[in-house]
Design an enzyme around this catalytic site. Sequence first.
Site, mmCIF file in Angstrom:
data_model
loop_
_atom_site.group_PDB
_atom_site.id
_atom_site.type_symbol
_atom_site.label_atom_id
_atom_site.label_comp_id
_atom_site.label_asym_id
_atom_site.label_seq_id
_atom_site.Cartn_x
_atom_site.Cartn_y
_atom_site.Cartn_z
ATOM 1 N N GLU A 141 0.814 -1.223 0.000
ATOM 2 C CA GLU A 141 0.000 0.000 0.000
ATOM 3 C C GLU A 141 0.846 1.271 0.000
ATOM 4 O O GLU A 141 0.891 2.012 0.999
ATOM 5 C CB GLU A 141 -0.966 0.007 1.196
ATOM 6 C CG GLU A 141 -2.045 -1.043 1.093
ATOM 7 C CD GLU A 141 -3.172 -0.864 2.110
ATOM 8 O OE1 GLU A 141 -2.957 -0.206 3.136
ATOM 9 O OE2 GLU A 141 -4.261 -1.405 1.866
ATOM 10 N N GLU A 312 -6.670 -7.710 -0.513
ATOM 11 C CA GLU A 312 -7.130 -7.811 0.881
ATOM 12 C C GLU A 312 -8.621 -7.498 0.897
ATOM 13 O O GLU A 312 -9.035 -6.442 0.422
ATOM 14 C CB GLU A 312 -6.410 -6.787 1.769
ATOM 15 C CG GLU A 312 -4.906 -6.976 1.831
ATOM 16 C CD GLU A 312 -4.218 -5.926 2.720
ATOM 17 O OE1 GLU A 312 -4.911 -5.158 3.405
ATOM 18 O OE2 GLU A 312 -2.980 -5.875 2.691
HETATM 19 C C1 GAL Z 1 -4.447 -2.562 4.966
HETATM 20 C C2 GAL Z 1 -3.023 -3.074 5.101
HETATM 21 C C3 GAL Z 1 -2.949 -4.323 5.941
HETATM 22 C C4 GAL Z 1 -3.780 -4.156 7.182
HETATM 23 C C5 GAL Z 1 -5.191 -3.847 6.795
HETATM 24 C C6 GAL Z 1 -6.131 -3.720 7.972
HETATM 25 O O1 GAL Z 1 -4.467 -1.206 4.732
HETATM 26 O O2 GAL Z 1 -2.456 -3.332 3.849
HETATM 27 O O3 GAL Z 1 -1.619 -4.578 6.269
HETATM 28 O O4 GAL Z 1 -3.245 -3.141 7.959
HETATM 29 O O5 GAL Z 1 -5.219 -2.642 6.115
HETATM 30 O O6 GAL Z 1 -7.445 -3.496 7.533
#
Ligand code: GAL
Length: 662
Positions: A141, A312
């Site tokens: 990110e 994710e």
């Molecule tokens: C994203 C990040 C992850 C984790 C996640 C939590 O922004 O890439 O590592 O922190 O959020 O929702």
Amino acid sequence: MKTGVCYYPEHWPAERWAQDAAHMKRIGISHVRIGEFAWSRLEANGQYHMQWLTDAIDVLHAHELKVVLGTPTATPPRWMVDKYPDMLALDEQLQVRDFGSRRHYCFSHEGYLEECKRIVTVLAENYGQHPAVVAWQTDNEYGCHSTSISYSSHALDAFRGWCSETYKTIDALNTAWGNVFWSMEYDSFTQIGLPVGTVTESNPSHQLAYWRFSSRQIQQFNKAQVDIIRTHSPGRDVLHNFMGNFVEFDHHLVSRDLDVATWDNYPLGFLTRDSQNESDKARYLRTGHPDGSAFHHDLYRGCCNGRWWVMEQQPGPVNWAPYNPSPLPGMVRLWGWEAFAHGAEVMSYFRWRQAPFAQEQTHTGLLLSNGEEDVAAGEVAQLNRELEQLAIDGPPIVSSDVAIVFSYSGIAIQDIQSPGGAAFSALTFCQTLHSACRQLGLNVDIVAPDAALDQYRLILVCNHTEDDEQFTQKLLRCQEQTLKPVIALFPGSGSRSHDYAIPAALPPGTLQSLIDVKVVRSESLPPEHLLVAKASDGSVCQCKHWREQITSTLTPHKHFADGWGFHYTYNAVHYINALPERADLIDLLGQLATDAQLTIFNLGPDVRIQQMGNYRVVFNYGSESVSLDKHLGDAFGFSPSTHLLVGERTLNTADVAVWVVA
Ligand code: GAL
């Protein structure tokens, strides 16, 4: 579409890994992302410690799982910061962004860049040919926690170099930026400062240049890793996980070096944290906005020639929004179907197992922190069973008749000096435009200004603020096609030069060769102040935030009470010189789509449909069940005899239905 998980073997005893891998396999997971925050475990005391990673990859491989290996550069370990104390970024107040969380580095620090190249080389040499490794994720990110832009001395030096490369002479820079204004002229590139800490706002040209420079730094930082991976790991996809509601650097630029654009989708977190619309926040608290995920799916599909994943996906409550509600039962499955319908190759969940320690201990996973299944695991298993039943072969096919032209630099321009006033957001307007199209049942592509446009029937230019001769020429060529597309230009189109000045011909600059309109004034209004444009037949359009006064030989469709015209058309090109309220925007787009010979169908606020190849996938984000027979009639190839592959004819809240058209 395949499913995946984000897994942190370094958080759990090695004896547990095989059990986890077998469990993943059991619920249909095929991809596992690992390693992206593991630097302190990979290298310590001047030595590499790779055996655990080798073992973890081997365990996953033994269970026929595919590995996406992350480079660990988002989390430089403490010893690295001790070695290079000046690698930390500085924020706008010139405060150091210190060690103790993540992303504590400045993209312009050359020492850190070399360290990143070194660790990526070691990883790529070790695992680049491993049969389990199918893809690489660079860093994590970019830009998260406001880290795209740093004001360190390293960034300043690099910026001066960038200015000299870009403008060649200091006189050229002074002219391009209009530095004669307030005696801001420089005698040499070494005098150039950062666009922060000034008494009042710094020159918008300076701010835009710094934004462009910062995007270029991220692109180069990323490319350095990509080049190494490509050398040592041929045939594997290289990807990065971008974010939602995030435009702080040019993602189209960074994507040029990637195979797949992936993004991190937290529908409830985004709505609760980012939406300015209180009624949407309440209505969709546990489902997410019906177009929130879709917008980003369509945006990221446009970044790497159609190839995209969700890296994710939210599985339950997260930890980082102001409030972190639990999704309605069924939403995890629904979000999976939404990604499928928009053409995702992989939908991967963050995270496999809730961590009982550190910053994200209240962030759910597919498993509870004790290792038992949480609710999402069951929904993912169901999604996988359903996907398997469909047994789709070949890559996803999403085709859209509507294109929204999306420009990151255009948004930066509008954010620097907001033409729509304090409550206007260029990104939100684009999302509203997209959402209005989705409510009309249209598939939408969101594309970069340099993308090919000839296959679209309706082209919406919402934030290409830059006066871009090549873009104008491309639209002119589209107009030469036998079947001309309908083109709509929204306020601000072509209103600033590359260096942030008003074009000599006045806005919309070179776009005036498509339609005779000239913007002679632009006003911004408080959001509660609505302006009504009226046509001679009595029809009205309510507008807010932003309005332009036009001179033209054309007769506008409507007039505001004070005589300013609204909405000009010439030769299937529309100039829409104010921002319509949502309901009126839907009407307006409905007319444009009909002119473009597209079939529209107003689905209402809560139901959405996406067409993927011959599949039709319908989603219910509302709180009431919907009878598909009543709601859709015979639209979208649905009929009383339609056989549903997934779901029921009564579509419950948080549920989906899928059918195929001949
Ligand atoms: C994203 C990040 C992850 C984790 C996640 C939590 O922004 O890439 O590592 O922190 O959020 O929702």
